[in-house]
Design a protein around this motif. Structure first.
Motif, short mmCIF file in Angstrom:
data_model
loop_
_atom_site.label_atom_id
_atom_site.label_comp_id
_atom_site.label_asym_id
_atom_site.label_seq_id
_atom_site.Cartn_x
_atom_site.Cartn_y
_atom_site.Cartn_z
N GLY A 54 -8.94 0.65 8.84
CA GLY A 54 -9.55 1.46 9.72
C GLY A 54 -8.67 3.02 9.73
O GLY A 54 -8.94 3.70 10.16
N ASP A 55 -7.27 2.58 9.40
CA ASP A 55 -6.55 3.75 9.21
C ASP A 55 -7.00 4.93 8.03
O ASP A 55 -7.97 4.49 7.28
CB ASP A 55 -5.11 3.34 8.72
CG ASP A 55 -4.28 2.69 9.78
OD1 ASP A 55 -4.60 2.91 11.07
OD2 ASP A 55 -3.45 1.96 9.49
N THR A 56 -6.68 6.05 8.21
CA THR A 56 -7.17 7.30 7.26
C THR A 56 -5.97 7.39 6.32
O THR A 56 -4.93 7.51 6.74
CB THR A 56 -7.36 8.45 8.09
OG1 THR A 56 -8.61 7.98 8.93
CG2 THR A 56 -7.96 9.67 7.36
N ALA A 97 2.61 5.27 6.84
CA ALA A 97 3.01 5.00 5.62
C ALA A 97 2.95 6.26 4.92
O ALA A 97 1.95 6.92 5.16
CB ALA A 97 2.51 3.66 4.94
N ALA A 98 3.61 6.43 3.80
CA ALA A 98 3.28 7.26 2.76
C ALA A 98 3.65 6.85 1.32
O ALA A 98 4.49 6.14 1.29
CB ALA A 98 3.90 8.47 3.20
N ALA A 99 2.96 7.62 0.39
CA ALA A 99 3.26 7.18 -1.02
C ALA A 99 3.53 8.61 -1.74
O ALA A 99 2.58 9.27 -1.78
CB ALA A 99 2.27 6.44 -1.72
N HIS A 100 4.75 8.55 -2.54
CA HIS A 100 5.13 9.65 -3.34
C HIS A 100 4.18 9.37 -4.72
O HIS A 100 4.56 8.47 -5.42
CB HIS A 100 6.45 9.70 -3.50
CG HIS A 100 6.66 10.81 -4.53
ND1 HIS A 100 8.16 10.93 -5.10
CD2 HIS A 100 6.15 12.19 -4.75
CE1 HIS A 100 8.36 12.02 -5.85
NE2 HIS A 100 7.03 12.58 -5.54
N ILE A 101 3.36 10.19 -5.21
CA ILE A 101 2.45 10.16 -6.32
C ILE A 101 3.01 10.54 -7.40
O ILE A 101 3.00 11.74 -7.80
CB ILE A 101 1.04 10.70 -5.95
CG1 ILE A 101 0.49 10.34 -4.55
CG2 ILE A 101 0.08 10.36 -6.93
CD1 ILE A 101 0.37 8.76 -4.36
N ALA A 117 0.41 10.91 -0.43
CA ALA A 117 -0.72 10.26 0.31
C ALA A 117 0.03 9.58 1.57
O ALA A 117 1.05 9.14 1.42
CB ALA A 117 -1.37 8.96 -0.42
N VAL A 118 -0.58 10.00 2.62
CA VAL A 118 -0.26 9.66 3.99
C VAL A 118 -1.18 8.70 4.69
O VAL A 118 -2.33 9.03 4.69
CB VAL A 118 0.24 10.85 4.79
CG1 VAL A 118 0.32 10.58 6.28
CG2 VAL A 118 1.13 11.68 4.30
N VAL A 119 -0.69 7.52 5.20
CA VAL A 119 -1.60 6.71 6.01
C VAL A 119 -1.37 7.03 7.32
O VAL A 119 -0.24 6.92 7.84
CB VAL A 119 -1.29 5.40 5.54
CG1 VAL A 119 -2.16 4.31 6.61
CG2 VAL A 119 -1.68 4.98 4.20
N THR A 120 -2.40 7.33 8.31
CA THR A 120 -2.31 7.63 9.74
C THR A 120 -3.39 7.02 10.49
O THR A 120 -4.43 6.96 10.11
CB THR A 120 -2.27 9.17 9.89
OG1 THR A 120 -2.08 9.28 11.46
CG2 THR A 120 -3.26 9.62 9.65
N ILE A 129 -8.25 3.12 4.72
CA ILE A 129 -7.79 1.59 4.37
C ILE A 129 -9.00 0.66 5.02
O ILE A 129 -9.26 0.81 6.21
CB ILE A 129 -6.68 1.32 5.43
CG1 ILE A 129 -5.38 2.44 4.92
CG2 ILE A 129 -6.01 -0.13 4.93
CD1 ILE A 129 -4.98 2.41 3.52
N GLU A 130 -9.10 -0.25 3.95
CA GLU A 130 -10.05 -1.42 4.36
C GLU A 130 -9.73 -2.59 4.22
O GLU A 130 -8.51 -3.02 3.59
CB GLU A 130 -11.51 -1.18 3.50
CG GLU A 130 -12.33 -0.09 3.67
CD GLU A 130 -13.32 0.11 2.69
OE1 GLU A 130 -13.78 -0.82 2.05
OE2 GLU A 130 -14.20 0.88 2.97
N ALA A 131 -10.18 -3.61 4.98
CA ALA A 131 -9.79 -5.21 4.84
C ALA A 131 -10.12 -5.54 3.31
O ALA A 131 -11.17 -5.37 2.71
CB ALA A 131 -10.47 -5.96 5.83
N ALA A 132 -9.30 -6.38 3.06
CA ALA A 132 -9.35 -7.12 1.71
C ALA A 132 -8.98 -8.40 1.70
O ALA A 132 -8.57 -9.18 2.61
CB ALA A 132 -8.62 -6.15 0.56
N ASP A 133 -9.10 -9.14 0.57
CA ASP A 133 -8.69 -10.70 0.40
C ASP A 133 -7.18 -10.85 0.68
O ASP A 133 -6.63 -10.12 -0.16
CB ASP A 133 -9.35 -11.12 -1.02
CG ASP A 133 -8.94 -12.44 -1.07
OD1 ASP A 133 -8.21 -13.14 -0.29
OD2 ASP A 133 -9.03 -13.14 -2.09
#
Length: 351
Positions: free
Chosen positions: A175-177, A243-247, A304-307, A330-334
């Motif tokens: 549910g996060d963007t 969270a954040a990811a340096h690409i 990329a930033v997750v919020t 962000i989606e739910a996964a296995d």
């Protein structure tokens, strides 16, 4: 036997001393609370208490600039690779919730050219200024026989700190963007492929860049890596960054999963951000397929930033000067499967 000297063997101690004196003002200009001493000591000293930390955890990073250095050396443009060096280290610190505190550089060459080295280190000092960290020291190594004339190599080392309870990633959930922050170009990954493409296209570094106006190809490709530290620290201190990811190398598919917990995946839409023209030109000129472009390059998204609150996060980031795109969710996964990034691309993505 004639008397032999270190200088005759290829190492000029006086040149090294001259470089140290030349860069001392550059280092002093990056001073910040916590720095003790200055350039010239045997080690860099930093007082975490004076920097305002209560319960700090140290975070460190080391990196280089890769074969982008070959382009800087071949074109004689040495002023911005130092910014790249700092960016590659400090952007890796801030995604963990850490504030960069100080930076050290390693400059190695066959024969020290003081003017050339000073230009490189001036770029390092500028990168430190942009990141809010101190250039606290470094090493200049003159090693005859190890490098060809005019060549040099760089490595950087950054140390930051975060309060123990503010380390990231934290609480990422379905549910996060996912927000994407625009890159300033190719940044500092993939230049072995870039150089091969340019060679195959028969282009010259001094020719007009075919994907932008007012710059040579070399100048356009040497655009320095964007430093995201101040904007991401502002977002984190506002409580808006999970969270954040340096690409960097590995692109969005390889880096975003590194900050996702088990049981989640990132689902991105490649049509939600503008692909900078340099990437379309590289793909067309080299016949590089979309999945390879995404795996090698940042493709326009440097961070990329997750919020959980994209509207508020966007406001903070744009106020800090970032160009922001809502690129996915962000989606739910296995839970038994490793986190992944799935990217849907429009048919004309590389057009």
């Amino acid at each position: 036997m004639a008397s032999m000297t270190y200088r005759a063997a290829g190492v000029d101690i006086d040149a090294g001393d001259a470089l140290v004196e030349r860069i001392k003002p550059l280092a002093r200009a990056t001073a910040r609370p916590g720095v003790l001493g200055g350039i010239g000591g045997f080690g860099a000293l930093f007082d975490l208490k004076a920097a305002g930390f209560r319960d700090p955890v140290l975070v460190s990073s080391t990196d280089g600039v890769g074969t982008k250095l070959r382009l800087a050396i071949d074109t004689g443009q040495h002023d911005t690779v130092g910014i790249d060096l700092v960016a590659m280290c400090v952007n890796d610190l801030v995604v963990q919730g850490a504030e960069p505190l100080f930076f050290l550089d390693y400059f190695a060459t066959g024969r020290l050219a003081v003017a050339q080295a000073a230009r490189v280190i001036a770029g390092i000092a500028e990168g430190c200024r942009l990141a809010g960290c101190a250039l606290a020291g470094g090493e200049t190594a003159e090693m005859p026989g190890m490098y060809s004339a005019g060549d040099y190599d760089l490595a950087g080392f950054a140390v930051g700190a975060a309060e123990r309870d503010s380390l990231l990633p934290k609480d990422v959930a379905a549910g996060d963007t996912v927000l994407g922050l625009a890159s300033s170009g190719v940044h500092s990954n993939g230049f072995s492929l870039v150089r091969r493409i340019v060679e195959g296209a028969g282009a010259g570094w001094t020719a007009a860049a075919p994907f932008t106006v007012g710059a040579t190809l070399g100048e356009a490709l040497l655009a320095p890596t964007r430093i995201y530290v101040r904007s991401l620290l502002a977002l984190h201190r506002a409580g808006l960054m999970k969270a954040a990811a340096h690409i960097t190398g590995g692109g969005l598919p390889g880096n975003l999963p590194r900050v996702l917990p088990a049981g989640t995946s990132a689902v991105l839409d490649g049509g939600t951000w503008k692909l900078p023209p340099v990437f379309g030109w590289l793909a067309r000129s080299g016949g590089v397929l979309p999945h390879e472009m995404l795996r090698v390059f940042n493709c326009g998204i440097g961070m990329a930033v997750v919020t959980a609150d994209p509207a508020a996060a966007r406001a903070v980031l744009e106020a800090a000067g970032e160009t922001v795109f809502t690129i996915g969710r962000i989606e739910a996964a296995d839970p038994a499967a490793a986190p992944e990034t799935r990217i849907a691309l429009p048919a004309d993505w590389l057009a």
